[in-house]
Design an enzyme around this catalytic site. Sequence first.
Site, PDB file in Angstrom:
ATOM      1  N   TYR A   1     100.963  82.697  71.345  1.00  0.00           N
ATOM      2  CA  TYR A   1      99.933  83.727  71.347  1.00  0.00           C
ATOM      3  C   TYR A   1      99.138  83.691  72.651  1.00  0.00           C
ATOM      4  CZ  TYR A   1     100.150  85.491  66.498  1.00  0.00           C
ATOM      5  OH  TYR A   1     100.505  86.108  65.329  1.00  0.00           O
TER       6      TYR A   1
ATOM      7  N   GLU B   1      96.864  81.744  58.833  1.00  0.00           N
ATOM      8  CA  GLU B   1      96.511  80.496  59.509  1.00  0.00           C
ATOM      9  C   GLU B   1      95.106  80.048  59.113  1.00  0.00           C
ATOM     10  OE1 GLU B   1      96.157  78.639  64.029  1.00  0.00           O
ATOM     11  OE2 GLU B   1      95.993  80.791  63.737  1.00  0.00           O
TER      12      GLU B   1
END
Length: 406
Positions: free
Chosen positions: A139, A254
């Site tokens: 990311y 997450e």
Amino acid sequence: MATAAELTPPADALDAFRAEARAWLEANFPASLKGKDNAMATLEGPSDYSADEAAWIKAVGDKGWGVPTWPSDYGGGGLDRAQARVLGEEMARIGAWNPIGGMGVMMFGPTLLEYGSEAQKREHIPAIAKGQVRWCQGYSEPGAGSDLASLQTFAEDKGDHYLVNGQKTWTSGGQWADKCFALVRTDKTQKHGGISFLLIDMTAPGVEVKPIRMISGQSPFCETFFTDVKVPKENLVGREGQGWEIGTRLLQHERNSLSGGGSAASRMFAGKPLGQLAKDYKGANDDGKVADSDLRMRIVKHEMDMRAFAMTLRRAALEAKSNQGPSAATSIMKNVGARITQDRAELSVEIMGMNGLGWEGEGFTETELAQTRTWLWGKAVSIYGGSTEIQNNVIAKRILGMLDHQ
């Protein structure tokens, strides 16, 4: 919203499942592993598993109980939330632990179950459920941290494949991962709409990782470089330009796990209770209480916060319909969980005094040296998975309905 009673199976059904789980665990969990950590859930590199560890991983993987609520069609346990909770309780009763974990479980797997094609689910989910593959996350970039949508790693369409070039940073476990789920740019003319979700083989030519050493002395993160990396078109999850939607959904999963609300168990209650730790280092008064009254009150407040948080997580799990999954409320849980985790580390170091600040050498126990590193590692809890400031923005906009003033 459904009530907890509506979502909970009848007591006799849960009792029957408890008996089943207890019998299976007693027959399959090696006593030599009692109280050990989940090796698959850590960021440190894979080690050579002992025969008992390998047998336990295989047994749980074959049963599907490493991911108990995932569909049995893809190798999961097919259990409801109440059954999964009972399974966790029975594991804790005998000192057992779930050997299946990591980013594949806490982040990528749940997301792929929502957005992946049937072929992608069949290819990747069973391997995650059995603990056979490690995944990492691509990311953040050097110029795209808090403003993730500014990422520049580019996947150029080459017909039957993409050619990926760019750099990621803070790639947790990148040096040990088999595969990477990454946000890449497939269209340079749009910011959010030009981002796609791509699966990259970490052993592919052109992939290079460089570990980053942390203040704790560990190197769980990496810089990851992609140079002309060929990625098959079938590794695109969803459609081109849908990456921002998929990527933000993954972050909810997450945060749910980081807060302790997912399959990754909260570590807040791990280790010796703070009250006992304080008695060991600070002493007790004639009534058997922690001698320092101010410290005693702060420990009590911390324990109250911790238990209230755990009860909130459990209530949220009971009230959530199984097909909804985590919501923006995970940002609240993530922030509170980070604060409590850091408070516990700070209190532990304060209680130990100079013994809680050791780095190496004689005069410190292994537990004391580990506490120093835990305290330092904990500083990252309010940063990774989306910083506290980012979570506050999510809470303001998506929960409180506050809009930016232009």
